[in-house]
Design an enzyme around this catalytic site. Sequence first.
Site, PDB file in Angstrom:
ATOM      1  CG  HIS A  45       6.416  -0.353  10.583  1.00 12.02           C
ATOM      2  ND1 HIS A  45       6.289  -0.752  11.886  1.00 12.02           N
ATOM      3  CD2 HIS A  45       6.197   0.986  10.581  1.00 12.02           C
ATOM      4  CE1 HIS A  45       5.991   0.297  12.641  1.00 12.02           C
ATOM      5  NE2 HIS A  45       5.933   1.359  11.870  1.00 12.02           N
ATOM      6  CG  ASP A  91      -0.285   0.020   2.562  1.00 12.06           C
ATOM      7  OD1 ASP A  91       0.785  -0.591   2.718  1.00 12.06           O
ATOM      8  OD2 ASP A  91      -0.834   0.655   3.487  1.00 12.06           O
TER       9      ASP A  91
HETATM   10  C1  BDR Z   1       2.173  -0.467   8.843  1.00 14.34           C
HETATM   11  O1  BDR Z   1       1.102   0.441   8.574  1.00 14.34           O
HETATM   12  C2  BDR Z   1       1.405   1.251   7.455  1.00 14.34           C
HETATM   13  O2  BDR Z   1       1.115   2.574   7.740  1.00 14.34           O
HETATM   14  C3  BDR Z   1       2.880   1.073   7.205  1.00 14.34           C
HETATM   15  O3  BDR Z   1       3.164   1.209   5.818  1.00 14.34           O
HETATM   16  C4  BDR Z   1       3.165  -0.309   7.715  1.00 14.34           C
HETATM   17  O4  BDR Z   1       2.899  -1.272   6.718  1.00 14.34           O
HETATM   18  C5  BDR Z   1       2.749  -0.188  10.214  1.00 14.34           C
HETATM   19  O5  BDR Z   1       1.775  -0.378  11.200  1.00 14.34           O
HETATM   20 CA    CA Z   2       2.589  -0.610   4.425  1.00 13.24          CA
END
Ligand code: BDR
Ligand code: CA
Length: 320
Positions: free
Chosen positions: A244, A10
């Site tokens: 992340h 995303d």
């Molecule tokens: C996840 O949420 C999204 O905002 C970031 O891209 C990551 O995949 C972290 O909680």
């Molecule tokens: Ca993400």
Amino acid sequence: MTPKLILDLDTGIDDALALAYALASPEVELIGVTCTYGNVVVEQSVRNTLAILELFGRTDVPVFEGPGHARAKDSFEVQEISAFIHGQNGIGEVEIPDAARQVEQTSAVDFLVDSVHKYGDELVIVPTGPSTTIAAAIEASNVFRDGAQIVMMGGALTVPGNVTAWSEANIHQDPEATDLMFRSLRNVTMIGLDVTLQTLLTTAETTKWAELGTAGGAFLADITNYYIDAYKTTSPHLGGCGLHDPLAVAAAINPGLVDTLGVNMKVDTEGETRGRTIGDEARLNDPDKHAAVAVRVDTTGFLLEFMHRLSVLAQATPVV
Ligand code: BDR
Ligand code: CA
């Protein structure tokens, strides 16, 4: 055969860093990117992915569009907090040209299913957004359900969520989809907040990218600086931004970066704990553990790899 990799993004800022990590990793062949909604709407995720691939000279990697919202909902709107962290355009308001090419005609679900048919256990899929597309592929194909190997970014087992006290952002978007994934697949590694909030980046590192004086270096530094600034407001105690999504890609390539716990996982879909990722009490005594949850990370080892790989990638882009 070189192991194959598919990313399901995303495409916000850390998704962009995850894509860069994959492009910078010769151990794997990135055979495609499927796009989902979350940090941005799915059309913007496609746009960003195509533009970033073009920036890094990788127009050979096909891009596929997935569903635009959770099946339980009629539509999707970007949450205010997502726009705050990733910018309205998902990449920290940094402007890079649109790609010359278009998204593929094949759907993300068909591409995922066909790829599992073709490559079996030579293929790892790394979703870094909501699980909606993966759930649709599970429902579309028994071969996918029985054979897909997933290393996902999402969830939290030993720490609180980041959207609610219980729920991490990717799971929060579509708890039913992740629950189906945990209950259906045999080989899921969960890279959750337990470990991703132990891998932080600061401006000390992004300055090194900016100093390269290249288009790629400027892009990586500018988007990540935006993300670091947002973290100063949302999580000032951390002293950096959470890497992340790149950690999930790194763990897919080198599983030794994390230690995992075997658990048969589920997602709470009702009540105040909706979106919580937790062990399934009904499968506690099943000796086959279908998920491996990362609970420890080699922070230093990962950050060294991350900086080295992305710097080499950015160095190879045109000087600006
Ligand atoms: C996840 O949420 C999204 O905002 C970031 O891209 C990551 O995949 C972290 O909680
Ligand atoms: Ca993400």
